[in-house]
Design a protein around this motif. Structure first.
Motif, PDB file in Angstrom:
ATOM      1  N   THR A   1       0.837  -1.208   0.000  1.00 28.63           N
ATOM      2  CA  THR A   1       0.000   0.000   0.000  1.00 28.63           C
ATOM      3  C   THR A   1       0.873   1.259   0.000  1.00 28.63           C
ATOM      4  O   THR A   1       0.492   2.278  -0.580  1.00 28.63           O
ATOM      5  CB  THR A   1      -0.957   0.014   1.209  1.00 28.63           C
ATOM      6  OG1 THR A   1      -0.215  -0.210   2.420  1.00 28.63           O
ATOM      7  CG2 THR A   1      -2.022  -1.054   1.060  1.00 28.63           C
TER       8      THR A   1
ATOM      9  N   ASP B   1       3.814   1.510  -1.564  1.00 29.11           N
ATOM     10  CA  ASP B   1       4.285   1.681  -2.941  1.00 29.11           C
ATOM     11  C   ASP B   1       3.189   2.227  -3.855  1.00 29.11           C
ATOM     12  O   ASP B   1       3.453   3.040  -4.743  1.00 29.11           O
ATOM     13  CB  ASP B   1       4.818   0.356  -3.492  1.00 29.11           C
ATOM     14  CG  ASP B   1       6.178   0.001  -2.915  1.00 29.11           C
ATOM     15  OD1 ASP B   1       6.876   0.918  -2.444  1.00 29.11           O
ATOM     16  OD2 ASP B   1       6.546  -1.187  -2.933  1.00 29.11           O
ATOM     17  N   GLU B   2       1.975   1.785  -3.617  1.00 23.66           N
ATOM     18  CA  GLU B   2       0.848   2.283  -4.404  1.00 23.66           C
ATOM     19  C   GLU B   2       0.651   3.780  -4.171  1.00 23.66           C
ATOM     20  O   GLU B   2       0.424   4.553  -5.118  1.00 23.66           O
ATOM     21  CB  GLU B   2      -0.424   1.514  -4.025  1.00 23.66           C
ATOM     22  CG  GLU B   2      -1.637   1.875  -4.876  1.00 23.66           C
ATOM     23  CD  GLU B   2      -2.860   1.062  -4.490  1.00 23.66           C
ATOM     24  OE1 GLU B   2      -3.988   1.540  -4.755  1.00 23.66           O
ATOM     25  OE2 GLU B   2      -2.707  -0.033  -3.924  1.00 23.66           O
ATOM     26  N   ALA B   3       0.756   4.201  -2.918  1.00 23.58           N
ATOM     27  CA  ALA B   3       0.583   5.621  -2.582  1.00 23.58           C
ATOM     28  C   ALA B   3       1.713   6.470  -3.158  1.00 23.58           C
ATOM     29  O   ALA B   3       1.478   7.576  -3.666  1.00 23.58           O
ATOM     30  CB  ALA B   3       0.517   5.791  -1.065  1.00 23.58           C
TER      31      ALA B   3
ATOM     32  N   LYS C   1       3.536   5.785  -5.815  1.00 23.56           N
ATOM     33  CA  LYS C   1       3.351   5.806  -7.272  1.00 23.56           C
ATOM     34  C   LYS C   1       2.252   6.795  -7.668  1.00 23.56           C
ATOM     35  O   LYS C   1       2.425   7.607  -8.590  1.00 23.56           O
ATOM     36  CB  LYS C   1       3.006   4.403  -7.774  1.00 23.56           C
ATOM     37  CG  LYS C   1       2.884   4.264  -9.293  1.00 23.56           C
ATOM     38  CD  LYS C   1       2.724   2.786  -9.655  1.00 23.56           C
ATOM     39  CE  LYS C   1       2.687   2.594 -11.159  1.00 23.56           C
ATOM     40  NZ  LYS C   1       1.424   3.055 -11.761  1.00 23.56           N
ATOM     41  N   THR C   2       1.145   6.762  -6.942  1.00 26.23           N
ATOM     42  CA  THR C   2       0.027   7.664  -7.243  1.00 26.23           C
ATOM     43  C   THR C   2       0.433   9.128  -7.083  1.00 26.23           C
ATOM     44  O   THR C   2       0.142   9.967  -7.942  1.00 26.23           O
ATOM     45  CB  THR C   2      -1.162   7.354  -6.320  1.00 26.23           C
ATOM     46  OG1 THR C   2      -1.598   6.009  -6.557  1.00 26.23           O
ATOM     47  CG2 THR C   2      -2.322   8.301  -6.581  1.00 26.23           C
ATOM     48  N   LEU C   3       1.129   9.432  -5.992  1.00 25.16           N
ATOM     49  CA  LEU C   3       1.565  10.804  -5.747  1.00 25.16           C
ATOM     50  C   LEU C   3       2.566  11.262  -6.796  1.00 25.16           C
ATOM     51  O   LEU C   3       2.450  12.368  -7.340  1.00 25.16           O
ATOM     52  CB  LEU C   3       2.186  10.914  -4.354  1.00 25.16           C
ATOM     53  CG  LEU C   3       2.785  12.277  -3.997  1.00 25.16           C
ATOM     54  CD1 LEU C   3       1.729  13.372  -4.031  1.00 25.16           C
ATOM     55  CD2 LEU C   3       3.469  12.221  -2.634  1.00 25.16           C
TER      56      LEU C   3
ATOM     57  N   GLU D   1       3.021  10.207  -9.828  1.00 23.51           N
ATOM     58  CA  GLU D   1       2.372  10.376 -11.134  1.00 23.51           C
ATOM     59  C   GLU D   1       1.557  11.663 -11.185  1.00 23.51           C
ATOM     60  O   GLU D   1       1.490  12.319 -12.230  1.00 23.51           O
ATOM     61  CB  GLU D   1       1.503   9.156 -11.445  1.00 23.51           C
ATOM     62  CG  GLU D   1       2.320   7.912 -11.777  1.00 23.51           C
ATOM     63  CD  GLU D   1       1.472   6.663 -11.978  1.00 23.51           C
ATOM     64  OE1 GLU D   1       0.261   6.702 -11.600  1.00 23.51           O
ATOM     65  OE2 GLU D   1       1.995   5.662 -12.490  1.00 23.51           O
ATOM     66  N   LYS D   2       0.947  12.046 -10.094  1.00 24.87           N
ATOM     67  CA  LYS D   2       0.218  13.321 -10.041  1.00 24.87           C
ATOM     68  C   LYS D   2       1.178  14.491 -10.196  1.00 24.87           C
ATOM     69  O   LYS D   2       0.935  15.428 -10.969  1.00 24.87           O
ATOM     70  CB  LYS D   2      -0.544  13.456  -8.718  1.00 24.87           C
ATOM     71  CG  LYS D   2      -1.822  12.651  -8.636  1.00 24.87           C
ATOM     72  CD  LYS D   2      -2.509  12.898  -7.291  1.00 24.87           C
ATOM     73  CE  LYS D   2      -3.794  12.081  -7.174  1.00 24.87           C
ATOM     74  NZ  LYS D   2      -4.437  12.289  -5.850  1.00 24.87           N
TER      75      LYS D   2
END
Length: 250
Positions: free
Chosen positions: A188, A190-192, A194-196, A198-199
């Motif tokens: 979770t 790594d997902e966060a 990656k999301t940040l 990419e934004k």
């Protein structure tokens, strides 16, 4: 045993810097120099819009400086040079024109806390406890203090420094401002991250750079300040108390 490394991987305008050392990611001088140079390289790379700083392995983010090197110091000049390792990395992060996201998957000790504090935005797992152990071996977290105090405040910095043998939880680190958020698992986290990242890649790079300058205002004296702090540590490591204490780690 895996060899130490520092790598830079560019993925969709995200520069991922990963460092590793088999001894709980404790960083010897050569690895710190590579990390410093890699941060500068990523900052100057037009293909990189945002940087993620992470370490290899799944248990410890960074155990600080290499004890093997610390024990071997026998004069003030080499002592100062040793402690300049983390000072130079912190200053490279401070002066890097790109925002740096910290990804802290496990425990951070000493200089590892300094690295987390020098990121612009830091995310961690629930296992990412922190400790400033320097006072217990006769020195102090002098080099990383400006970065940690800037992020967490002087009260938290003082508390951790004095309670030098205590690990503080990831939730404590979040409460005090070191971590922006804490996650239940590495997945979770790594997902966060990656999301940040990419934004941020989609935002105006000029605005991001300008904001980084604002975040780090009033720190232009850190080149000299951290060098002075490295000299302090380099002198103290030669003290009879510290030399005697370090014998336990041989």
């Amino acid at each position: 045993m895996m060899q130490p490394y520092v790598t830079l991987t560019v993925e969709g305008q995200i520069g991922v810097i990963e460092f590793f050392h088999p001894e709980h990611n404790a960083m010897p001088s050569d690895n710190l120099k590579k990390l410093q140079n890699t941060i500068v390289k990523a900052g100057n790379n037009d293909a990189v819009k945002v940087i993620v700083l992470k370490s290899g392995g799944d248990r410890t983010f960074c155990a600080g400086a290499s004890f093997k090197e610390l024990i071997a110091i026998d004069d003030a000049k080499s002592g100062k040079q040793f402690f300049l390792g983390f000072a130079n990395v912190i200053n490279a992060m401070r002066k890097c024109p790109k925002l740096i996201i910290g990804r802290v998957q496990g425990k951070a000790v000493g200089g590892g806390v300094g690295l987390a504090a020098a990121t612009d935005y830091c995310l961690a797992t629930q296992y990412a406890a922190i400790k400033l152990s320097e006072l217990s071996i006769g020195i102090g977290p002098f080099v990383i203090e400006p970065a940690v105090s800037r992020k967490m405040g002087q009260t938290a910095m003082s508390q951790m420094t004095i309670n030098a043998e205590q690990f503080y939880t990831a939730e404590f680190a979040k409460e005090k401002g070191l971590y922006a958020d804490v996650f239940d698992s590495v997945e979770t986290l790594d997902e966060a991250v990656k999301t940040l990242a990419e934004k941020l890649v989609g935002y105006n790079p000029e605005a991001l750079k300008a904001m980084k300058d604002v975040f780090w205002k009033d720190t232009s004296h850190w080149d000299n300040l951290l060098e002075e702090r490295a000299k302090m540590s380099g002198t103290l490591v030669l003290s009879a108390f510290t030399k005697e204490t370090l014998k336990r780690f041989k």
